[in-house]
Structures are given as C-alpha cells and as structure tokens.
Design an enzyme around this catalytic site. Structure first.
Site, short mmCIF file in Angstrom:
data_model
loop_
_atom_site.label_atom_id
_atom_site.label_comp_id
_atom_site.label_asym_id
_atom_site.label_seq_id
_atom_site.Cartn_x
_atom_site.Cartn_y
_atom_site.Cartn_z
N SER A 1 0.83 -1.19 0.00
CA SER A 1 0.00 0.00 0.00
C SER A 1 0.88 1.25 0.00
O SER A 1 1.64 1.48 -0.94
CB SER A 1 -0.97 -0.03 1.18
OG SER A 1 -2.01 0.91 1.03
N ASP B 1 -9.04 -4.87 -5.89
CA ASP B 1 -8.64 -3.96 -4.81
C ASP B 1 -9.70 -2.87 -4.64
O ASP B 1 -9.99 -2.12 -5.58
CB ASP B 1 -7.29 -3.33 -5.15
CG ASP B 1 -6.67 -2.57 -3.98
OD1 ASP B 1 -7.42 -2.16 -3.07
OD2 ASP B 1 -5.44 -2.42 -3.97
N HIS C 1 -7.37 -5.64 -1.49
CA HIS C 1 -6.17 -4.90 -1.11
C HIS C 1 -5.17 -5.81 -0.38
O HIS C 1 -3.96 -5.72 -0.60
CB HIS C 1 -6.57 -3.73 -0.21
CG HIS C 1 -5.47 -2.74 0.00
ND1 HIS C 1 -4.85 -2.08 -1.04
CD2 HIS C 1 -4.87 -2.28 1.14
CE1 HIS C 1 -3.92 -1.27 -0.56
NE2 HIS C 1 -3.91 -1.37 0.75
#
Length: 812
Positions: free
Chosen positions: A668, A741, A775
C-alpha cells in the site's frame, strides 16, 4: 542440406514446445516452499468472547485462508459495499468456523453444534448473559442462530433471512429475549434485470461549490446499479422473540445504515438512506434521514434530513446533528453533536461544537450538555450518571484534550484531565475499561469514584501494557498491574468490579497467546486457555530491537529477524520492510513502537517468511516524515531515503547484512515508498511493491495525511509520484496487485500503468495481478503464489546478485 534444415526446424519446434510448456506452468498458481507451507498449515490462534456476567466465555476459532473458490463467489460492488447476490450477505463473510462454550474459571467445554462447514459471525451476548446469537452465512441465506449459555444448545431461528450485506444485521434488545433484526422484505420479487439498451446517458453535475472527494471504489455508476442497490440494501426491521420465534415487523422497509434501540427498549434510533444517490461517494456519504421510532414503528421524532456529504470544506464536518446516540445510563435520552462553525475549521469561533441532549418523549427543550473549543472527538459515558469524558481534537497540531464532565449537572465546569499530542505514545494515559450494562449498552467502569485505564505502556524499552486505577478526585493514577520485561501481557476485562481479579492475554517469544485470570501486582494467575504453539519451528527465529539515528538526528528503530540457523558474524542478504508515517516533531517520531517480547507467528504473505529462506529481515523500519503537517511531504523523498540509509547502515554495522545484497518491500503506502526508494537511492538491489499507488495525480485531493490538493501543491505531487520517476528505476521491481482492490486510491490501474512506465523506459519489471483478490491477499492459492513470486524475485536479484556494477569487487 535438406536434412540439416529439417533437423533445425525440429529443434526449433522442440524449443517452441518447451517454451510453451514453461509459459503454461508459469501461468499456474505456484506453491511456496515446504517449510513455508508447514507454517501456513498451522491453525489460527483462537480468540475469546467474554459474557457480560463474566462467568463464561466462548472460544472462537477462525480459518486463516479460504480457498480461491470462496473468493470467486458472485459479487456485486454497490455504493462502497460488496454483496453476494445469492445469499444477500457480504461477498467476504467472516471466516469463523467453530464456537466452544467454556465456564469460568474451570468447567467442561461444550462445542456449539452448527451445520457442517459453516461460516459464522462473531457471537453477540444477550444483556443478561444467558444466551448468545450469531449469523450463519449459508449458501442461499444469512441465518440467525441462538445458543443457550449454560447447555450450549444452539438452534436456527426458522423463517429468518437476515440482510447481512450492509452493516450489522441484528442486535439484542434490553429484555434479553428479543433481537432487533434487519430482514429481507417479504415478496420483494426478483432482482432487477440487466438492461440490454440503456435508457439514456449517465450525467453528473456540480453546483459550483468545491468538493474534496477521495478516490473510492465500488461506487454506483448508472440507474441500473441504483436499482440493484435498492433491491439488495432494502431491509424490513423486525423484533424476533428468541423463545417463541415470533416475528413482529417494525415500520416500513427502507435502507437502514444504522438502527439502535434505546436503553429502555421502547424507542429505536434509525438512520435511513435517501435519494438522490451519489456516483462519487459510498453509501456513508448519501443523504440520510435520522429519526426516532417507537418499537412499533411509529415516527416519534424527525431529528435531521442530512444532505449528501460530498461538499464539505477541507478538514470540515457536516452541519446539523452528527454522532447521534443514546445516553447509556438514561432510559431514553438522545445525544448528538452540532457544529457551531458551519463545519468549516477555517472560521474563527470561540467554540467549534456543542453536545446536545433531548429526553423522551422528544417534545421538550433541547439541552446543551457541553461546548468544545476544538473539534469534538469523542464522548465516553460512565456507568455513574455524574461521570463522562469529553474529548476534543485540534487536527492542525494533532493535539487531543480530555475533560471530565458531569452530565447530571452540565453547569459544573469541565475539568481537564489530559492534554497531549496524539502521536506521543509515551504519554498515553490509557483508555477506560468498559462494561456491559443490564440494558446491553456499554459504559465506562466507575468504582469508588475511580476509572480503570488500560494502555500499551510504550517506552524506550518497548511496550509493557498496564492497568491503572485513576482517582477522579485526586486526578492521580495508581498502577495495579504492568507487564514484566520478558513477556507481553495485556488486560482484557475485569472479573471483579474493584479490579481485584481480571483477565489478561499473555504471550512471550516462546509462549503462544493464552488467557489467564490473575490478581494485581503479579501475585497469582490461573490459565483459562491452553492453546498450543501452532508452529514450533518458528521459535528458532532470532529477533532483536535495533535503535539508530538518522543523519538529521531523528531517532529510528526497527526489529531485526534472523534465520533459525544464523551464525553470528555472517553477512546475509537482507529484506527491509517499512511504512512511512507523518509526525509533527522529531521527539515523537523517534519513539519506540511495539515489543520484541511478542510471540512470533507468520501468516498470509508476510515478509517475515524471508527469515525462513536465509535472509535477515529489518521489520518495521521507522520512516518518519517530520514537519509541519501542511508541508511535511515537501521533503518526503529526502526523509525516506535518509531513514532507509540509516537502517541499512545499522544492520551492516551489526554484521548481519551484506550491504550489496539488500532488497526493499512494502504494501500500500509502503509500496509507494518502495518504488520511490528504487528511483531516488542506490541502497537496494531490487524491490517488491504490493497494492500500491504510484501516480499521485490520480489521488488529486490528498493522500495519507496530506490535505493539500494537486492544484495547491503541484510540485510536491509531481516530485513524489514514483510513476513520473519510472525512468530512474534501474533496479528490478516486482509489482503485485489484487484485481479486485477496493481500497481508496489504490486502483489496480496504478500498478498496471507503473509496469508500463518502467517497461517502456527499459527497466526490469514484473507485474502479477491476482484474480479475485482485494487490497490484502486472502486465498491460500494467492498467498502461496505471492510468497513464491517474492522469493524467486529476491533470490534472483538480491541473494544471488553478486557485487553491483561499478564496485571494486565487480571490476576485479
């Protein structure tokens, strides 16, 4: 000649066949090494749910990794939610698989009998602790189950189909016999059919006001999706008697974003979604109607009609009531917060917010409970009517203040208890322990005019959790318990109201997490659980705290992990894992977080698996971006490079790291960091960036704690965008992303375009897109494949890389 050509063509055909077979093999999911699979096979450590009466608990067992087939179940992205259209539940339901009832302190455990291969939700206790309820996510419906807390006998409530896709689908009423449910409406018909030809174009319009909007996923896009949202999100409120299974509808069907029964059970605070729906915001930003109903469904109070939340001032809040809830210690008193500055933090006012109350029957005067100088942050109610903690927050300074107020006498002046930076771990006084009231509401424990506070106990030696008794008269804290220096033990709940007996969760580097009943001052403790070590082979991994200094004097830290067979003095290939965070000042940036006394368990796609693969791992290397929040990111690149350099130098100094064989990884925002470190430093031989965002022009209204827009700080956005520095990335970069995601800002497009940018500039890059993954990566097949990819990438470009070009050794 003809024969030579024939042999050559045959050889080429064989080569093409081999290449085709190799490509076909690479397109399959790869397996992680055996030593990693053995750890992945270990069961998840169970958690517990303690009854309100504190005389029994439920041991809750989860499954770590679902099969990819579970993730491939049908899914619809609607208004920020993901719905399974077959059972009207979440597309990713909880992965709890078993419940075991255990009396305290000792007694025969009873396994709760549920249908085989069940996916169940976390248990919810009735206020009297005699029952608990849970959802079962079946193939075609979300069921409601209730279990007896003495016998453990469980039953499915017949004819109950919960709407489990949009928030909590049920809650206990104060009588402990009735459950307030969100049910699928009767006779709702079939879902809307996909139109072959659209009715018209999709249009959006702005009113001319500025609107700061983040890049959300799974938003509504057209009238057909609006119709789908109506179909799957609409619920019928109902009261379900757990003994007779009688179902009593409450009001008309609607899309309920929240429902909350009053402490006396006579009223229901409802928040309903209203049209028009936004195509730029998730459901939380849609217009809402906030009302109080009787338990029969009759409208008693219209508290607010709240507009769409898209046109808020930067850092601002909505006007009108917000943070509405019931006062837990009153029969039916409504509480909410109102902005006094129009929601705009730039306005100069004496007070930002006020707290307002209104008692049933909701026809009297609204009373002002308190005013806050800065923005309202939280209100914690004590179980005694004369105690509440009011907190405000100044975002520009990241500063929080907590006041003691007397709700029974609002004219009494608030008393300041704590005023501190929210980034200062060392000064954190802890959070109040809560208790379940007889009505099912929760409030702070208050015993003899004192609160009980639990905290992490962060210090320069690491975290040592504590339990304090805080006297509201003297404003002094008495330490009742603190974890010793060799383990990690935190207080979960009190067994006795005076804290003479409490439950802790204890772990150490050699002991797995387990729960104990113990007394203050470490006198004695009784084991409640005896969960075994799920992966004993990990105990040989060595770890230690690293502390070091950045070139500008900022103190930094990390945890160093070494392989089980590590021989002192050996310089190893090394992986650095980090996640940058913003700080206002160097002192708080340099504080130690975490503890080396935690039990090591590796799960998912953890970078720590590299410690089983012959690497040293610098875990959680602090990457503080220090400065005024309004412009700290102007020096983001310089600060992360300096932090990474300091971490690598310290590991080299300790003799555990080969400075020519270091790779960097992040997930991330850590992936964003990874790409930038490869572009702007020469510290690393390769990188792995997972689920990242690399082009900041695609997140133009801010990212992380950055509040400036692209148009206000264009130079910073362009400078920090790794995408625009793709031509500078000369070291091999592995990009991994989940194709589904749904994290704001990290669209898969970010990794796709980053791959094309590096590739187009002649860089060495590989892009892996994981089907059905979001994610974070969940499926067992995906987890193993990601580990395989990371190992192969770093083995090729870090472990076996040799000396870098230009070094003395390589020239020789």
């Amino acid at each position: 000649m003809h024969r030579t050509i024939l042999h050559l063509s045959q050889a080429l055909a064989l080569l093409a066949l081999a290449a085709s077979a190799l490509l076909a093999e690479e397109l399959k999911y790869q397996r992680a090494p055996a030593e990693v699979r053995a750890v992945l096979d270990a069961p998840a450590t169970p958690t517990i749910s303690l009854s309100p009466t504190r005389d029994r608990l439920v041991v809750v067992q989860a499954v770590r990794y679902p099969p990819l087939a579970d993730l491939a179940e049908p899914s619809l992205g609607l208004a920020g939610f993901r719905v399974n259209p077959v059972n009207n539940g979440p597309s990713r339901p909880p992965r709890y698989v078993s419940l075991t009832l255990k009396p305290l302190p000792e007694g025969r455990e009873r396994r709760i009998q549920v249908s085989a291969n069940s996916k169940i939700g976390f248990p919810e206790w009735s206020p009297d602790g005699k029952q608990f309820a849970f959802a079962r996510f079946a193939q075609t419906a979300v069921e409601l189950w209730v279990a007896d807390a003495t016998s453990g006998a469980a039953k499915k409530l017949k004819s109950i189909a919960l709407n489990g896709a949009f928030g909590d689908p049920f809650a206990w009423m104060p009588d402990s016999q009735t459950i307030l449910c969100k049910l699928l409406p009767d006779k709702r018909g079939k879902p809307p059919g996909t139109p072959r030809v659209p009715a018209g174009p999709v249009t959006q319009e702005s009113s001319g006001h500025s609107s700061i909007v983040r890049t959300y996923q799974d938003l509504l896009d057209n009238p057909f999706e609006e119709a789908q949202f109506d179909f799957y999100a609409t619920s019928q409120l109902a009261l379900v008697n757990t003994r007779t299974e009688k179902v009593t509808p409450v009001g008309a069907p609607a899309i309920f974003s929240s429902v909350d029964a009053s402490p006396d059970g006579e009223h229901i605070l409802v928040e309903r979604i209203a049209r028009p729906y936004s195509y730029l915001l998730p459901m939380s930003g849609f217009p809402k109607r906030v009302e109080v109903w009787s338990k029969a469904g009759k409208l008693e109070l219209k508290l607010a009609d709240l507009p769409e939340q898209g046109e808020l001032p930067p850092g601002g809040v909505a006007t009108g009531p917000r943070k509405y809830h019931w006062r837990p210690t009153a029969t039916a008193t409504l509480v909410w917060v109102e902005a006094l500055d129009g929601g705009d933090p730039k306005k100069k006012v004496a007070h930002r917010d006020r707290v307002v109350t209104l008692r049933a029957p909701f026809t009297g005067a609204r009373e002002e409970l308190a005013l806050t100088e800065h923005r309202f942050s939280a209100l914690s109610w004590g179980e005694k009517g004369f105690v509440a903690l009011l907190r405000d927050y100044q975002s520009s300074k990241k500063w929080s203040r907590t006041f003691l107020i007397n709700p029974d006498n609002p004219s009494e002046a608030p008393k300041l208890l704590w005023s501190r930076s929210t980034q200062d771990r060392y000064s954190d006084p802890g959070a109040p322990l809560m208790k379940n009231l007889a009505t099912g509401q929760r409030a702070m424990r208050v015993q003899d005019n004192a609160l009980f506070l639990v905290g992490l106990g962060a210090s320069a030696e690491g975290e040592r959790p504590f339990l304090d008794r805080f006297d509201l008269g003297t404003m002094q804290a008495e330490r009742l318990f603190q974890c010793d220096a060799e383990s990690y033990e935190s207080v979960i709940a009190l067994v006795k109201d005076d804290a003479s007996l409490f439950i802790t969760r204890h772990e150490s580097p050699t002991e797995p997490p387990n729960y104990f009943i113990r007394t203050p001052h470490n006198v004695a403790k009784i084991a409640l659980t005896k969960f075994p070590d799920p992966a004993p082979q990990l105990r040989a991994i060595k770890k230690q705290l690293m502390t070091y200094e950045r070139e500008d004097g900022v103190q930094l830290s990390a945890t160093l992990y070494l392989p089980p067979d590590y021989q002192p003095g050996t310089a190893l290939p090394t992986v650095l894992w980090a996640y940058p965070r913003e700080f206002n000042d160097a002192d708080t940036a340099g504080q130690i977080a975490g503890s080396t006394n935690r039990f090591t368990i590796l799960s998912g796609t953890s970078h720590l698996f590299f410690a089983l693969h012959g690497y040293a791992v610098i875990d959680g290397a602090t990457m503080p971006v220090v400065g005024d929040p309004k412009k700290a990111n102007d020096t983001y690149l310089e600060q992360i490079v300096a932090s990474a350099k300091a971490a690598v130098q310290e590991a080299v100094k300790l003799g555990v790291t080969d400075e020519h064989r270091v790779g960097v990884m992040g997930h991330s925002y850590g992936a964003f960091m990874t790409a930038n470190l490869l572009a702007h430093s020469e510290l690393f031989r390769a990188g792995v960036a997972r689920s990242g965002a690399y082009n900041r022009t695609l997140t133009p209204f801010g990212f992380q704690n950055e509040t400036r827009t692209l148009w206000q700080a264009p130079d910073m956005y362009l400078k920090n965008s790794a995408f625009l520095s793709a031509d500078k990335i000369k070291e091999p970069l592995l990009l991994i992303h989940g194709e589904a995601d749904n994290n704001p800002g990290t669209f898969p497009l970010q990794s796709e375009r980053m791959f094309q940018a590096v590739k187009g500039n002649g860089g060495t890059v590989r892009f892996v897109l994981l089907p059905h993954e979001s994610h974070a990566y969940e499926a067992r097949e995906s987890v193993e494949h990601v580990i395989w990819e990371m190992f192969h990438w770093f083995d090729r470009y870090v472990k076996n890389a040799g000396e870098p070009k230009g070094s003395a050794a390589s020239e020789k």
